[in-house]
Write an enzyme that holds these catalytic residues in place. Structure first.
Site, short mmCIF file in Angstrom:
data_model
loop_
_atom_site.label_atom_id
_atom_site.label_comp_id
_atom_site.label_asym_id
_atom_site.label_seq_id
_atom_site.Cartn_x
_atom_site.Cartn_y
_atom_site.Cartn_z
N LYS A 135 -9.36 -0.50 -6.03
CA LYS A 135 -9.42 0.18 -4.73
C LYS A 135 -10.78 0.85 -4.54
O LYS A 135 -11.24 1.61 -5.40
CB LYS A 135 -8.32 1.24 -4.63
CG LYS A 135 -8.28 2.00 -3.30
CD LYS A 135 -7.92 1.08 -2.14
CE LYS A 135 -7.96 1.83 -0.82
NZ LYS A 135 -6.79 2.69 -0.60
N HIS A 137 -10.56 1.13 1.67
CA HIS A 137 -10.35 2.11 2.73
C HIS A 137 -11.58 1.99 3.64
O HIS A 137 -12.66 2.45 3.31
CB HIS A 137 -10.25 3.53 2.17
CG HIS A 137 -10.02 4.58 3.22
ND1 HIS A 137 -8.81 5.20 3.38
CD2 HIS A 137 -10.83 5.08 4.19
CE1 HIS A 137 -8.89 6.05 4.40
NE2 HIS A 137 -10.12 5.99 4.90
N ALA A 142 -4.15 14.77 5.47
CA ALA A 142 -3.91 13.54 6.22
C ALA A 142 -2.87 12.69 5.51
O ALA A 142 -2.93 12.50 4.30
CB ALA A 142 -5.21 12.76 6.37
N HIS A 185 -4.68 -0.55 5.73
CA HIS A 185 -4.25 0.20 6.92
C HIS A 185 -5.18 0.01 8.11
O HIS A 185 -5.79 0.94 8.62
CB HIS A 185 -4.06 1.69 6.60
CG HIS A 185 -5.09 2.30 5.69
ND1 HIS A 185 -6.45 2.21 5.89
CD2 HIS A 185 -4.94 3.03 4.54
CE1 HIS A 185 -7.09 2.84 4.94
NE2 HIS A 185 -6.19 3.34 4.10
N LEU A 187 -5.26 9.28 7.96
CA LEU A 187 -6.56 8.63 7.92
C LEU A 187 -6.39 7.21 7.40
O LEU A 187 -5.73 7.04 6.35
CB LEU A 187 -7.54 9.41 7.03
CG LEU A 187 -8.04 10.73 7.60
CD1 LEU A 187 -8.90 11.47 6.58
CD2 LEU A 187 -8.83 10.52 8.90
N HIS A 239 2.77 14.64 1.47
CA HIS A 239 2.12 15.92 1.16
C HIS A 239 3.16 17.02 1.34
O HIS A 239 4.02 16.93 2.23
CB HIS A 239 0.96 16.20 2.11
CG HIS A 239 -0.22 15.30 1.94
ND1 HIS A 239 -1.13 15.45 0.91
CD2 HIS A 239 -0.64 14.24 2.67
CE1 HIS A 239 -2.07 14.52 1.02
NE2 HIS A 239 -1.79 13.78 2.07
N ASP A 251 1.30 2.60 3.59
CA ASP A 251 0.42 3.75 3.36
C ASP A 251 1.21 5.05 3.42
O ASP A 251 0.69 6.08 3.85
CB ASP A 251 -0.74 3.77 4.36
CG ASP A 251 -1.81 4.80 4.02
OD1 ASP A 251 -1.92 5.17 2.83
OD2 ASP A 251 -2.53 5.25 4.94
N HIS A 272 0.86 -1.19 0.00
CA HIS A 272 0.00 0.00 0.00
C HIS A 272 0.90 1.24 0.00
O HIS A 272 1.45 1.62 1.02
CB HIS A 272 -0.90 0.02 1.23
CG HIS A 272 -1.91 1.13 1.22
ND1 HIS A 272 -3.27 0.91 1.28
CD2 HIS A 272 -1.78 2.48 1.13
CE1 HIS A 272 -3.92 2.06 1.25
NE2 HIS A 272 -3.02 3.03 1.15
N HIS A 299 1.50 5.37 -1.71
CA HIS A 299 1.08 6.54 -2.49
C HIS A 299 2.34 7.17 -3.09
O HIS A 299 3.19 7.69 -2.36
CB HIS A 299 0.36 7.57 -1.62
CG HIS A 299 -0.93 7.08 -1.05
ND1 HIS A 299 -2.14 7.23 -1.72
CD2 HIS A 299 -1.20 6.42 0.10
CE1 HIS A 299 -3.10 6.69 -0.98
NE2 HIS A 299 -2.56 6.19 0.12
N LEU A 300 2.44 7.11 -4.40
CA LEU A 300 3.61 7.67 -5.08
C LEU A 300 3.34 9.04 -5.69
O LEU A 300 4.27 9.71 -6.13
CB LEU A 300 4.08 6.71 -6.18
CG LEU A 300 4.59 5.35 -5.70
CD1 LEU A 300 4.97 4.47 -6.89
CD2 LEU A 300 5.77 5.50 -4.75
N ARG A 301 2.06 9.44 -5.73
CA ARG A 301 1.67 10.72 -6.33
C ARG A 301 2.08 10.77 -7.80
O ARG A 301 2.18 9.76 -8.47
CB ARG A 301 2.23 11.90 -5.51
CG ARG A 301 1.99 11.83 -4.01
CD ARG A 301 0.56 11.72 -3.62
NE ARG A 301 0.38 11.90 -2.19
CZ ARG A 301 -0.66 11.46 -1.50
NH1 ARG A 301 -1.62 10.79 -2.10
NH2 ARG A 301 -0.74 11.68 -0.19
N ASN A 332 -5.35 7.23 -6.30
CA ASN A 332 -6.10 8.47 -6.00
C ASN A 332 -5.33 9.73 -6.43
O ASN A 332 -4.98 10.58 -5.62
CB ASN A 332 -6.49 8.55 -4.53
CG ASN A 332 -5.31 8.44 -3.58
OD1 ASN A 332 -4.31 7.81 -3.89
ND2 ASN A 332 -5.43 9.04 -2.40
#
Length: 351
Positions: free
Chosen positions: A101, A138, A267, A176, A223, A255, A251, A15, A17-19, A43
């Protein structure tokens, strides 16, 4: 004698997030350095909702992998009320998608396009169950009448349990996990082999009190939010158990500093800069370094039906320092979890 050197099969992050864009280029090297594969969250703005979206995003990720580094992104589809079951199934069959997802609409970062009512995607879920495509969830309700610390437990009762009852062949990962209720639920369904859960390093190391220790600490806000100490202990016990349904998923959610330290901060905890060192710390505190490999390297591939890595990596007991800040090309930066602090373990690299 304490363990001075850990040799593990190369772990995977189930899990991440690589953006995209400058942020992708800044954070991806940290994940690719430690992990052989990663389940990439979809996302983005706009979301990765179709097979074509995922192919294009995968190419951008691969272009950002540092030279000489072997890393495989495993792509996921962002489910919406209008997801096309045929496109989803074709993407899975072609090896583009590893999973899909489910974000309840407005549950977390960039989830505005998420599913507004799970009944609306019944044909999608039926197709996924038929072809064996995992559903990653989620697991929080978005009902504002439900306390933020209760939203995972309520989701399990209201949504997840009925979902598994309706779709008896559907394979699900509760992403998560943060509560004792989640641990118990996954264990109750362990015999079926179709329910798993990822556990983050930060949820193993902090409880909700840490967020307010000496003042508000925005870089510990994520979150699902961290819960009471009893829940942290339940997660830790599950992670160190070595049981198959529980596996590593950071996760990691970067940011920009300005977005975290604002009147309405985003978050997410950015743990990729020192992920394995953090997990080693949590497992060592529990006296269970011997089960870290099962959690980090074995359980995830087995759940997803993928081969376990042959390559091995090394962690050594020697001080390392979490980066103070990770700079982004646009001049902003990301503050890593435990920024500037000394950690007990150092990731050395390949064995």
């Amino acid at each position: 004698m304490p363990t001075e050197r850990l040799v593990l099969r190369r772990p995977d992050d189930w899990h991440v997030h690589l953006r995209d864009g400058a942020m992708l280029k800044a954070v991806l090297p940290f994940t690719a350095r430690q992990f052989g594969r990663a389940i990439v969250m979809p996302n983005l703005k706009p979301p990765v909702a179709t097979t074509a979206d995922a192919v294009a995003y995968r190419e951008r990720i691969l272009a950002a992998v540092p030279a000489g580094v072997s890393f495989t992104p495993l792509m996921t589809a962002y489910l919406t009320d209008g997801t096309d079951p045929d496109d989803l199934a074709q993407g899975f069959e072609d090896g583009v998608f590893a999973a899909a997802k489910l974000y309840p609409a407005n549950a977390t970062t960039n989830s505005a396009h998420g599913v507004t009512d799970i009944a609306k995607i019944t044909p999608v879920l039926e197709r996924m169950a038929e072809i064996g495509m995992p559903l990653l969830i989620h697991g929080e309700v978005t009902d504002q009448a439900v306390d933020i610390f209760d939203r995972e437990a309520v989701f399990i009762d209201r949504t997840l349990a009925p979902l598994l009852e309706r779709h008896k062949a559907l394979r699900v990962v509760l992403e998560h996990a943060t509560t004792a209720e989640a641990v118990a639920f996954v264990r109750d369904h362990a015999a079926s082999g179709r329910v798993g859960a990822t556990i983050t390093a930060h949820h193993l190391l902090i409880n909700r009190s840490h967020i307010f220790q000496g003042g508000i600490r925005p870089h510990l806000y994520c979150l699902p939010i961290a819960k009471r100490e009893t829940h942290r202990q339940a997660l830790l016990e599950a992670a160190i158990s070595g049981e198959g349904p529980f596996f590593l998923g950071t996760d990691t959610a970067p940011h920009p500093l300005t977005a975290k330290e604002s009147a309405c901060g985003c978050a997410g905890c950015f743990t990729a800069a020192n992920a394995l060192e953090l997990y080693a710390e949590a497992f060592e505190q529990a006296g269970a370094l011997d089960t870290l490999e099962a959690f980090a390297s074995l359980n995830g591939p087995r759940f997803y039906g993928l081969p376990v890595a042959e390559e091995k990596v090394v962690l050594e007991r020697s001080p390392s320092t979490a980066p103070d800040i990770v700079l982004i090309a646009d001049g902003d930066g990301v503050l890593p979890f435990r920024s500037g602090e000394t950690l007990n373990w150092t990731f050395v690299g390949a064995a």
